[in-house]
Enzyme design. Structure first.
Site, PDB file in Angstrom:
ATOM      1  N   HIS A  70       1.096  -1.452  -0.084  1.00 23.76           N
ATOM      2  CA  HIS A  70       0.034  -0.399   0.236  1.00 23.76           C
ATOM      3  C   HIS A  70       0.567   1.468  -0.046  1.00 23.76           C
ATOM      4  CE1 HIS A  70      -3.578  -2.186   0.320  1.00 23.76           C
ATOM      5  NE2 HIS A  70      -2.934  -2.760   1.335  1.00 23.76           N
ATOM      6  N   CYS A 102      -0.502 -25.752 -17.696  1.00 24.27           N
ATOM      7  CA  CYS A 102      -1.296 -24.004 -17.265  1.00 24.27           C
ATOM      8  C   CYS A 102      -0.349 -23.432 -17.243  1.00 24.27           C
ATOM      9  CB  CYS A 102      -2.164 -24.403 -16.746  1.00 24.27           C
ATOM     10  SG  CYS A 102      -3.236 -25.599 -15.955  1.00 24.27           S
TER      11      CYS A 102
END
Lengths: 489, 425, 121
Positions: free
Chosen positions: A49, A403
Site C-alpha cells: 500500500h 497451465c
C-alpha cells in the site's frame, strides 16, 4: 544457547530473520506448519500500500510509508517480482468524493508521495472497465503488487543462506524465563535457550505473549474471502482498484496479481476460530456484489479458485510492536494486519532498533549475501535462455505443469533449495505448478512422483500441506495382496 | 527450424486418428507431438470398455482402442515426438516445442491439426464453498492415480456431477474396495450415458441424487465430509434439505473444457459455447491451414465420433494442401431453439471434402421425442425425427451436397414432439 | 397355489432409448415383460433378471511395479465380479506382454480368460 528465537514464519518473522542474518548472531526461526508463509502471509490482498489509509501518528501509518519504498531493493536482491502499478480509490457518490479528499489529506500527513485526485475522464481513460458511474478517484502511484508467499519464501531462503536456522513443524508449546537474560522456548521435540524471543506468531501472537507471561492482548481472526480469475482476463484492470474504505477495512477490491491473474475480494468478517479459512456462499456473493460496483463486467465463468485468509486484528487498533516490560528479552510483534505486508521491511528495522536498545550488540557479518541465487522461471524466459538452460540440465525441458509451464527442473529446485518444499502446496507456492486453470488436475500426480523421488519417501506420505493432509489413502488391491509371478505365456 | 508438411499437436485418439487418415490420403510427412511419454492420450487410463462400437464394431477398452491406432500410425510411418510440449503457436503456423532431449524445437508447418483435448472443470470453476483440504480430486485425476499409478485417492467417496468419468470411477473405486456414498447431480437429469448409470451405479446400488449439489466441504487437513442439499428450479440450494455426509474424498465430475490456450495464442477465433475454435466444413479454424478435431474442438461423449471427426480434419488438410489455401466464402450455420450448438459453424458447400457434410450438435435439454429441423433462408430444407435426445449424447447428422446447394444460411432447430411416446415412468 | 409375484425393473441399455422394462417373476419364472419397445429389450431384461453378465476390466501388477490393464475375454456373471477381482489381486505378470494375451485363466471358476488390454515391452 542462541541469540534470538523468532516465533512465526510469516512475512514479518522472515523479514526479521533476514534482517538479523546480516549480523554475527545465532538466530533460530520456529514455524509450526510444514512451510513458511502458511498463515496470513499466504492468503491476503498481496498489495504494497501507498500509505494514505492508516490514521496519522499510528505505527501502521509510519511503518507503511517507511516500508513501501524499501520493496524495490529487497525484491531485486531476492529475485521476487514486484510491480509498482499504482492504486485508485474510486468514488461513486458525492459523499465518497469527500472521502477521497479526506484520504488525500491523510496521505499528505502520512508523507505519501505523488497522491492526486483524478476526474472521471482521466479515470476511465486509465481504467476503461471501471464502472462508468464513477465520479473521481484518488490515484496513488507508489502502491504496488507482490506475491506475499513468494516474498516470504525468498526471505526465508536468504536468511537460511546467511546462517539463520529455520525449523519447520516446530510449534512453540512453552516459554519460560530460565534466569535473568535467558529464556527457554519449548517445542514438542526440543527446548531452545535464547537471550531474545521475537513473537511474530501472527494470529497466535496473543497466545504466545500470554504463554511467556508478557503483556496480554487479544488477536481476533477476521476473515477475508477472494475469487481468483483466469489469466486471460488478467488485464481487466491495470491498477489496484479500491472502493472508498469503511471503518474496518479497505473494502472489496479488484486487483491484478503479479503473476498475471486478477482477483476480487476481500470481505471482512470476524470469526471465532483461528484456522477458519472456509469459503462461504454468502461470502462469495458478497465479494462479487462488492467488486461489481467497481468493475461491473466480471468474467464470472472464468474463476479458477476461491480462497480465504485471516487478518490478525489486535484489540489496540494498531500494530503491537515493542519489548515486553514484564519479560526481559521478549519482544512482541503482534496485530500485524493490513498494511502489515507493506510495513514488514520497516517493522524489521524497528525490531532491530528495539533489540539494540535491549542490549543486543549487532556486529555485521563479512560474508552476508543479500542476494538469493536466481530462481529459474521457464515461463518468463526467452527462447535463447530456455535453450541454454535445457542444455545445462534436460530436466528444464520437461514441462510438468502445462497451465503455468513449470518444468521438472524448477520443481526439483524448489525441493532442493534452502527451506525446500516438502508438500504439494509448498511446491505450488514456489513454482506455480498446480496454480493454473486446471488447479493441479494434470500435474499433481507428477509432482507427487517427483517429491517422493527427491525426498526418498513413499507417495503415500506426500501431503497437500503437512501432516494429516496426505493425498493418497493407500495402494490399489494388487499391491496389497500379492501372489506368485505369473509368466505371460 | 524444421519444415514439416503436417504437424498434429496431441497424440490422443484425435491426433492419432488424424495422423493415420492423413497418411492414408497420401500426405507424406506427418508429425505428431505429444507431451506424454507414450501416445494414446487419456485413453491409456480409460481401462473400461465402451470404445470402438462404431469404428471397429466391437467393444474395446481405452488402451486397446489406442493401441490399434498407435500400431496403424507406426505402420504408416507417422513420426511421433514424445515427452514434448508445444509452448508457442503462431498464425503463420510456426511451432516452438520443448523437450529434454533436443531443448527447443522450432517447426514451420504447412498445415497443423490441433488435437490437444480438454481438461476437467475444477472446484474453483464451480465455486464450492468450504475448506480446501486434501481429498478433493477431479474424476480424471483420480482415474490416473488408480489405473496408472496404483494408488487409492480415498476410502469413502462422494462424487459431484454425473459426467461419464465420475460414473466410471464410481464403479472402479467400488471394485477396488472403496465405499462410494452417492453421486450428486445438480441437474434434474444425469449427464452420463444411460449404460454408465446402469452398469456403474445401479449395479452397485450407488444412489444418484438428481437436483442435488455439494454446498460445503468439511475438514481442514483432509476432507471429513460434505454437506449436500437439494436445489430448486433455479439451481439454488434449499438449505432446509441440507445433510452431512461423512467421507474422506470428493470427486468432481462436473464437465470438461477444451484446452485452447495454444489456439488463442495463434489468434484463432473461439466459440464461446463450445469452448473450441470456430471451424468450417473441413474443420479449418479461422486461421488458414490450422485445423481442429476431437475434444479441443468440442467435448465428445464417444471416442468413435472423435475418430470420425479427426478423419474429417485430415481430409480437410488434404484438400487445403491440394488447393494451396484458396480463400472461400462461407455461409453461417447456427443453432436455434432446443440446441446449444452446431458444428461446423460455417460451411462452403462447393468446397465440401465429400458428398455429405457431417453436422455435430448438442441439445439443450433431454427430450423423449424431438424433431430436428434444418432451415435455410428458403425455409425448412430437411427434418428428422429423433428419439431420446440428451445433452450428454451428441447428435450427428449428415446432409448431402444436393440438399445444401445454393443455400445462404443454415439454422438447426430441435423441437419436442407433442405426441410423446408411451413411457412407463 | 399362491406363488408370490416378484416385480423387477430393468433399464435397457441396448440402444439410447433406455426403456424402463418391468419384469414379473413368479416361482422363479418370468411371466411378463412390459415397457420394452423391441425384442432386444425383452432379451436384455431376461438376462438381467436371470443371470446378469458383465465384462470385468481392472488392472494387474507387472513385475516391474507398473500396472497392466486387463479385461475378461467374455462377460462373467455379475455376482462373481468381486470374487474375480479378489482373485486377480494376487496376479503379477512378467513383461513383455502383448495386447490380447491371456494372463489368467478360468477366473473365479467361470471358465473365462483374463487378457491384457495393452502391450508392454
Amino acid at each position: 544457547m542462541v541469540d534470538v528465537v523468532i516465533i512465526g514464519g510469516g512475512v514479518v518473522g522472515c523479514m526479521i530473520a533476514r534482517e538479523l542474518s546480516r549480523y554475527q548472531l545465532k538466530t533460530v526461526l520456529l514455524e509450526k506448519e510444514d512451510d513458511v508463509a502458511s498463515g496470513t502471509s499466504k492468503a491476503n490482498s498481496a498489495i504494497v500500500h501507498a500509505g494514505y489509509d492508516p490514521k496519522p501518528g499510528t505505527l501502521k501509518a509510519k511503518l507503511n510509508v517507511r516500508g513501501n519504498p524499501l520493496f524495490d531493493k529487497i525484491c531485486s536482491e531476492l529475485d521476487v517480482p514486484f510491480k509498482r502499478i499504482g492504486s485508485l480509490v474510486v468514488s461513486l457518490t458525492e459523499e465518497e468524493d469527500r472521502v477521497l479528499e479526506e484520504l488525500l489529506e491523510r496521505g499528505k500527513k502520512n508523507g505519501v508521495p505523488g497522491l492526486k485526485i483524478i476526474n472521471r475522464e482521466e479515470l476511465l481513460k486509465m481504467e476503461p472497465n471501471v464502472n462508468k458511474k464513477a465520479r473521481a478517484a484518488l490515484y496513488a502511484p507508489t502502491a504496488g503488487i507482490i506475491c506475499p508467499y513468494e516474498l516470504t519464501i525468498a526471505l526465508a531462503e536468504n536468511a537460511c543462506q546467511n546462517g539463520v536456522e529455520i525449523k519447520l513443524n516446530s510449534k512453540v508449546v512453552g516459554i519460560k524465563v530460565v534466569n535473568n537474560g535467558e529464556l527457554a522456548v519449548m517445542t514438542p521435540t526440543e527446548t531452545i535457550h535464547t537471550r531474545y524471543v521475537i513473537n511474530a506468531a501472527g494470529l497466535y501472537a496473543d497466545e504466545i505473549s500470554k504463554m511467556a507471561g508478557a503483556e496480554e492482548y487479544r488477536i481476533t481472526p477476521r476473515k477475508g474471502e477472494y475469487l481468483l480469475f483466469d489469466k486471460r482476463f488478467g488485464n481487466i484492470v491495470n491498477r489496484i482498484i479500491f472502493p472508498t474504505p469503511s471503518k474496518i477495512s479497505k473494502g472489496i477490491l479488484v486487483c491484478p496479481t503479479v503473476d498475471g491473474n486478477f482477483f476480487i475480494g476481500p470481505n471482512s468478517n470476524d470469526v471465532t476460530e483461528k484456522d477458519d479459512v472456509a469459503v462461504t456462499p454468502e461470502g462469495i456473493e458478497e465479494i462479487i456484489k462488492g467488486a461489481q460496483k467497481l468493475v461491473p463486467e466480471l468474467p464470472l465463468n472464468h474463476v479458477i479458485t476461491s480462497f480465504a485468509g485471516l487478518r490478525a486484528v489486535s484489540d489496540t487498533d494498531d500494530f503491537i510492536i515493542g519489548a515486553s516490560k514484564k519479560v526481559r528479552g521478549f519482544i512482541n510483534v503482534g496485530g500485524i494486519q493490513s498494511p502489515g505486508l507493506s510495513a514488514a521491511p520497516a517493522i524489521a528495522e524497528m525490531v532491530l532498533e528495539i533489540l539494540k536498545e535491549e542490549g543486543l550488540s549487532l556486529k555485521e557479518k563479512r560474508d552476508y549475501n543479500p542476494e538469493r541465487p536466481r530462481v529459474y522461471k521457464f515461463r518468463q524466459m526467452n527462447n535463447e535462455e530456455r535453450r541454454e538452460l535445457i542444455r545445462k540440465n534436460p530436466a528444464y525441458g520437461r514441462v510438468i505443469c502445462r497451465c503455468e509451464t513449470v518444468t521438472e527442473g524448477e520443481i526439483i529446485d524448489a525441493i532442493r533449495r534452502p527451506v525446500g518444499a516438502r508438500s504439494l502446496d509448498a511446491v505450488k507456492r514456489r513454482t506455480r505448478a498446480g496454480m493454473g486453470r486446471c488447479q493441479g488436475g494434470f500435474c499433481s500426480p507428477r509432482v507427487i512422483e517427483i517429491l517422493s523421488r527427491e525426498l526418498g519417501i513413499s507417495p503415500l506420505e506426500i501431503t497437500k500441506c503437512g501432516c494429516g493432509s496426505e493425498i493418497l489413502k493407500g495402494r490399489t488391491k494388487e499391491f496389497i495382496e500379492t501372489g506368485g509371478v505369473v509368466d505371460a505365456k | 527450424m524444421q519444415n514439416r508438411e503436417l504437424v498434429i499437436i496431441g497424440g490422443g485418439p484425435a491426433g492419432l486418428s488424424a495422423a493415420v487418415e492423413a497418411r492414408r490420403l497420401g500426405i507424406e510427412d506427418v508429425l505428431v507431438i505429444d507431451r506424454e511419454s507414450e501416445p494414446g492420450g487419456i485413453l491409456k487410463q480409460c481401462i473400461h470398455t465402451g470404445f470402438g462400437l462404431h469404428i471397429f464394431k466391437e467393444e474395446l477398452t481405452g488402451p486397446e482402442y489406442a493401441e490399434r491406432f498407435i500400431r496403424k500410425a507406426e505402420a504408416l510411418g507417422v513420426e511421433i515426438m514424445l515427452d514434448t510440449m508445444v509452448i508457442e503457436l503462431t498464425s503463420d503456423r510456426r511451432i516452438v516445442a520443448v523437450n529434454g532431449r533436443e531443448g527447443l524445437v522450432e517447426i514451420q508447418a504447412k498445415a497443423i491439426i490441433l488435437a490437444m483435448g480438454c481438461r476437467e472443470r475444477t472446484r474453483g470453476a464451480i465455486k464450492i464453498p468450504g475448506f480446501r483440504p486434501a481429498g478433493i480430486f477431479t474424476a480424471g485425476t483420480a482415474q490416473r492415480f488408480v489405473n496408472i499409478e496404483g494408488y487409492m485417492p480415498g476410502c469413502e467417496i462422494v462424487i459431484l456431477g454425473s459426467g461419464d468419468i465420475g460414473l466410471i470411477m464410481a464403479r472402479r473405486l467400488t471394485l477396488e474396495g472403496a465405499k462410494v456414498r452417492c453421486v450428486v447431480e445438480i441437474m434434474p437429469y444425469s449427464n452420463g450415458l444411460t449404460r454408465n448409470i446402469v452398469q456403474c451405479l445401479e449395479d452397485y446400488s450407488i444412489p444418484l441424487l438428481l437436483k442435488h449439489t455439494v454446498v460445503n466441504i468439511h475438514g481442514k487437513k483432509r476432507v471429513e465430509g460434505v454437506t449436500i442439499a437439494e436445489v430448486d428450479d433455479e439451481m439454488k440450494p434449499i438449505m432446509e434439505t441440507a445433510q452431512f455426509i461423512p467421507c474422506d474424498t470428493l470427486l468432481l465430475s462436473v464437465g470438461l473444457i477444451p484446452e485452447n490456450e495454444l489456439s488463442r495464442m495463434a489468434g484463432i477465433e473461439i466459440d464461446d459455447v463450445t469452448g473450441g475454435p470456430v471451424v468450417n466444413q473441413r474443420l479449418e479454424t479461422s486461421v488458414p491451414g490450422i485445423f481442429a478435431c476431437g475434444n479441443v474442438l468440442h467435448v465428445h461423449d464417444l471416442v468413435d465420433f472423435v475418430t470420425q471427426e479427426a478423419m474429417e480434419a485430415a481430409r480437410g488438410v488434404a484438400s487445403y494442401l491440394a488447393d494451396g489455401g484458396k480463400k472461400y466464402d462461407h455461409i453461417p450455420v447456427t443453432a436455434g431453439e432446443g440446441l446449444r450448438y452446431v458444428l461446423p459453424q460455417r460451411i462452403n458447400v462447393e468446397a465440401m471434402t465429400g458428398e455429405k457434410q457431417n453436422f455435430f450438435m448438442r441439445c439443450a435439454r433431454p427430450m423423449a421425442r424431438a424433431r430436428l429441423y434444418v432451415e435455410s433462408e428458403r425455409g425448412v430444407i430437411e427434418s428428422r425425427l429423433l428419439s431420446h435426445v440428451k445433452p450428454s449424447e451428441m447428435i450427428s447428422i449428415k446432409l448431402g451436397r444436393d440438399e445444401l446447394k445454393g443455400v445462404k444460411m443454415l439454422k438447426f432447430i430441435l423441437q419436442e414432439e407433442g405426441d410423446k411416446i408411451e413411457c412407463n415412468d | 397355489m399362491s406363488a408370490t409375484t416378484e416385480k423387477r425393473r430393468v433399464t435397457c441399455i441396448v440402444c439410447p432409448s433406455g426403456c424402463r422394462i418391468n419384469v414379473e417373476i413368479e416361482g422363479g419364472k418370468i411371466i411378463e415383460i412390459s415397457g420394452n419397445q423391441c425384442k432386444r429389450g425383452a432379451d436384455y431384461a431376461t438376462t438381467e433378471v436371470t443371470q446378469p453378465m458383465r465384462v470385468l476390466t481392472t488392472t494387474v501388477r507387472l513385475e516391474n511395479g507398473r500396472l497392466l490393464p486387463v479385461k475378461t475375454s467374455h462377460p462373467i456373471p455379475k455376482a462373481l465380479l468381486f470374487d474375480a477381482i479378489k482373485e486377480l489381486s494376487g496376479v503379477v505378470v512378467k513383461p513383455p506382454v502383448k495386447m490380447g494375451q491371456v494372463v489368467y485363466s478360468n477366473v473365479a471358476g467361470t471358465g473365462v480368460d483374463v487378457v491384457a488390454t495393452r502391450s508392454w515391452d
